[in-house]
Design an enzyme around this catalytic site. Structure first.
Site, PDB file in Angstrom:
ATOM      1  CB  CYS A 264      31.923  58.542  76.453  1.00 23.29           C
ATOM      2  SG  CYS A 264      32.941  59.331  75.243  1.00 23.29           S
TER       3      CYS A 264
ATOM      4  CB  CYS B  99      39.010  44.741  83.416  1.00 21.31           C
ATOM      5  SG  CYS B  99      38.054  43.888  81.326  1.00 21.31           S
TER       6      CYS B  99
ATOM      7  CB  CYS C 106      40.486  38.477  84.590  1.00 15.37           C
ATOM      8  SG  CYS C 106      40.516  37.954  82.811  1.00 15.37           S
TER       9      CYS C 106
ATOM     10  CD  GLU D 177      27.829  59.964  62.862  1.00 17.33           C
ATOM     11  OE1 GLU D 177      27.684  60.212  64.170  1.00 17.33           O
ATOM     12  OE2 GLU D 177      28.921  59.538  62.441  1.00 17.33           O
TER      13      GLU D 177
ATOM     14  CE1 TYR E 207      30.506  66.166  67.153  1.00 16.73           C
ATOM     15  CE2 TYR E 207      28.918  67.493  68.600  1.00 16.73           C
ATOM     16  CZ  TYR E 207      29.337  67.348  68.379  1.00 16.73           C
ATOM     17  OH  TYR E 207      30.126  68.350  67.974  1.00 16.73           O
TER      18      TYR E 207
ATOM     19  CD  GLN F 139      26.376  55.077  73.817  1.00 14.76           C
ATOM     20  OE1 GLN F 139      26.979  54.458  74.404  1.00 14.76           O
ATOM     21  NE2 GLN F 139      26.456  56.009  73.070  1.00 14.76           N
TER      22      GLN F 139
ATOM     23  CB  CYS G 168      44.633  41.856  79.401  1.00  9.13           C
ATOM     24  SG  CYS G 168      43.754  42.723  78.959  1.00  9.13           S
TER      25      CYS G 168
ATOM     26  CG  ASP H 204      26.730  61.090  72.834  1.00  8.40           C
ATOM     27  OD1 ASP H 204      27.155  60.765  73.336  1.00  8.40           O
ATOM     28  OD2 ASP H 204      25.537  59.555  72.180  1.00  8.40           O
TER      29      ASP H 204
HETATM   30  C1  LIG Z   1      29.518  59.066  71.383  1.00  8.77           C
HETATM   31  S1  LIG Z   1      29.385  58.834  69.725  1.00  8.77           S
HETATM   32  C2  LIG Z   1      27.860  58.989  69.515  1.00  8.77           C
HETATM   33  C3  LIG Z   1      26.655  57.794  69.368  1.00  8.77           C
HETATM   34  C4  LIG Z   1      25.256  57.958  69.418  1.00  8.77           C
HETATM   35  N1  LIG Z   1      24.611  59.431  70.138  1.00  8.77           N
HETATM   36  C5  LIG Z   1      24.550  57.174  70.363  1.00  8.77           C
HETATM   37  O1  LIG Z   1      24.412  57.244  71.128  1.00  8.77           O
HETATM   38  O2  LIG Z   1      24.637  55.733  69.716  1.00  8.77           O
HETATM   39  C6  LIG Z   1      30.077  60.399  68.554  1.00  8.77           C
HETATM   40  C7  LIG Z   1      29.967  60.214  67.331  1.00  8.77           C
HETATM   41  O3  LIG Z   1      29.878  61.605  66.677  1.00  8.77           O
HETATM   42  C8  LIG Z   1      30.760  61.155  65.480  1.00  8.77           C
HETATM   43  N2  LIG Z   1      30.805  62.699  64.846  1.00  8.77           N
HETATM   44  C9  LIG Z   1      32.813  62.968  65.533  1.00  8.77           C
HETATM   45  N3  LIG Z   1      33.110  63.685  65.298  1.00  8.77           N
HETATM   46  C10 LIG Z   1      32.107  63.945  64.097  1.00  8.77           C
HETATM   47  C11 LIG Z   1      32.196  65.224  63.734  1.00  8.77           C
HETATM   48  N4  LIG Z   1      33.586  66.527  63.441  1.00  8.77           N
HETATM   49  N5  LIG Z   1      30.840  65.854  63.066  1.00  8.77           N
HETATM   50  C12 LIG Z   1      29.429  65.544  63.134  1.00  8.77           C
HETATM   51  N6  LIG Z   1      29.873  63.957  63.801  1.00  8.77           N
HETATM   52  C13 LIG Z   1      31.178  63.731  64.779  1.00  8.77           C
HETATM   53  C14 LIG Z   1      30.990  60.288  65.366  1.00  8.77           C
HETATM   54  O4  LIG Z   1      31.429  59.496  64.300  1.00  8.77           O
HETATM   55  C15 LIG Z   1      30.085  59.613  66.233  1.00  8.77           C
HETATM   56  O5  LIG Z   1      28.618  58.430  65.863  1.00  8.77           O
END
Ligand SMILES: C[S@@+](CC[C@H](N)C(=O)[O-])C[C@H]1O[C@@H](n2cnc3c(N)ncnc32)[C@H](O)[C@@H]1O
Length: 467
Positions: A425, A85, A76, A349, A328, A299, A82, A398
């Site tokens: 992540c 990346c 790039c 969530e 989550y 995602q 930037c 997650d």
């Molecule tokens: C890494 S994402 C996971 C999304 C989903 N599993 C996917 O693959 O699309 C984490 C999620 O946790 C939610 N989140 C963050 N803090 C939270 C909390 N204290 N209680 C419940 N959900 C939460 C966020 O809004 C987000 O949607």
């Protein structure tokens, strides 16, 4: 950056010996650790100390004596300026090796965990063009290069692109960014030219004025495209502008906008107005179709998301009738992906809009065995919840980068679930959380997945079984 007595010091002929946290590389000198950006393990360099952070020194490469064999030419033209990346100068093979190592380092150092050797990291087939969502910022305060400033030319101050790292007020004007497929660059660059020609103002972040603020471009593997503009105020210029965009790019299915006259950029508290098409686009992962709305979480690398979910499905080995908790759950994507085999899916969530999307996704895919609860995990996932839905056979968790609250970890420890799958992540917080689970759950399998080529980020899936 904080200064100390080493500030400005030149350290000659030093070897960069590892890739460390935050994508920086590490050199060791007189018992100290020096973090260096844009370095590669194996480089032999002269470093200048440019600052200090907690226990580390920060160094900058001023001369190469030998370049690492991991190095390649960055693709790039914006690399280095930037913030996006930062690992483009490393071959993809070596990026994967360092990501794998990052998992091992975090598990050994932070968690001091017992774990089997991670399965070989699942790389992305596309090293570029993998993102399905980009957010570009309009600004009347373009980042001006020194040579431009020195040229004495009359400079265009407008920009559309990304913030310069650490500078909320300066935006790097992009020509070509390789993260999203075309026509992302074509759209952004055409809009910039058109806006300049028509005299539309670019946002002034200091004085909080200007029409064009942000543009989010989303696309899916079905080649559906969405534009979401953020305008600083209501204006008669908006309609003709959007008409021009729509006729220049007829393949864009969904053109939306918000009026944002607040100081911050967030769109979550604003009404989304449809200018053209539906207020959503469709994405397909495996047998499931998902509607993605302007504010929906999805995602950002769809191809790898499918592979990530396949890892979860393989680890889960769901038997018919199994009860699966999807903690989550975002818009419910993982749970729905497993819903054919499972008896029941229970998602939790905190974002209400995401749960609305999850309900809609379930309905559109004919899934009738999924329920979702909205709220903070710590409050929702309690004894009452477990009593209401019954003991889970499999729990998928997650969490966001910050990991899980220790009360949530405690609840997992006493959940009685035979299997937990922890998708993360951020391996540092994952290692911290797993450390708190060691007496209750054994780490059975570890599978890193690369969702973000050219960056140091790594996704990691861990299968835990009850001890
Ligand atoms: C890494 S994402 C996971 C999304 C989903 N599993 C996917 O693959 O699309 C984490 C999620 O946790 C939610 N989140 C963050 N803090 C939270 C909390 N204290 N209680 C419940 N959900 C939460 C966020 O809004 C987000 O949607």
């Amino acid at each position: 950056l904080a200064r100390n007595r080493h500030y400005g010091q030149l350290i000659e002929n030093i070897t960069i010996d590892n890739a460390g946290a935050e994508g920086k590389c590490i050199a060791r000198w007189e018992g100290k650790v020096i973090f260096v950006s844009y370095a590669a393990p194996g480089d032999i360099v002269d470093l200048k100390i440019i600052g200090r952070k907690r226990k580390f020194l920060i160094g900058e490469i001023v001369k190469f004596h030998q370049k690492s064999t991991d190095r390649i030419e960055a693709k790039c033209e914006h690399f280095g300026l930037c913030g996006g990346c930062k690992w483009q100068h490393l071959s993809y093979k070596s990026q994967l090796r360092y990501k794998n190592q990052q998992v091992i380092d975090a598990f050994q150092r932070i968690g001091k965990l017992d774990f089997p050797e991670p399965l070989p990291i699942i790389g992305s087939e596309n090293g570029f063009h993998y993102r399905n969502k980009m957010e570009y910022t309009f600004s009347n305060s373009r980042w001006i290069l020194q040579e431009e400033a020195d040229s004495g030319d009359d400079l265009d101050k407008n920009a559309v692109g990304f913030h310069i790292p650490g500078r909320y007020d300066k935006v790097l004007n992009l020509n070509t960014c390789h993260l999203q497929e075309e026509p992302t660059n074509e759209i952004r660059n055409w809009i910039a030219q058109y806006a300049k020609k028509e005299g539309l103002s670019f946002y002034d972040v200091k004085n909080k004025e200007g029409l064009l603020r942000n543009l989010i471009i989303r696309n899916t593997t079905l080649d559906e495209w969405m534009l979401l503009f953020s305008f600083g105020y209501k204006s008669e210029q908006i309609d003709p502008f959007l008409e021009a965009v729509a006729s220049q790019f007829p393949k864009i299915q969904s053109i939306l906008f918000v009026i944002n006259d607040k100081p911050n950029d967030t769109i979550y508290d604003l009404d989304v107005v449809s200018f053209k098409g539906n207020p959503w686009i469709n994405e397909k992962l495996g047998d499931f179709t998902y509607k993605i709305r302007a504010k929906s979480f999805f995602q950002t690398n769809s191809h790898q998301a499918k592979r990530l979910y396949d890892v979860v499905a393989n680890f889960a080995e769901i038997e018919s009738g199994d009860k699966v908790y999807d903690l989550y759950c975002g818009t419910g994507t993982i749970g729905l992906y497993l819903s054919k085999e499972a008896g029941k899916i229970v998602g939790i969530e905190s974002v209400p809009q995401a749960i609305e999307d999850a309900h809609e996704n379930a309905q559109n895919n004919g899934v009738s065995n999924a329920v979702f609860e909205v709220g903070d995990m710590r409050k929702v996932f309690d004894d009452r919840f477990v009593a209401k839905y019954g003991r889970a056979d499999i729990i998928i968790t997650d969490p966001p980068r910050s990991g899980m609250h220790k009360d949530v970890v405690e609840q997992l420890n006493h959940s009685g679930a035979p299997k937990i799958i922890y998708v993360s992540c951020n391996v540092a917080t994952q290692a911290r959380d797993l450390d708190l689970m060691r007496e209750h759950y054994k780490i059975e399998r570890v599978q890193p997945v690369d969702m973000f080529p050219q960056t140091h980020h790594v996704e990691n899936v861990v299968l835990l079984t009850k001890i």
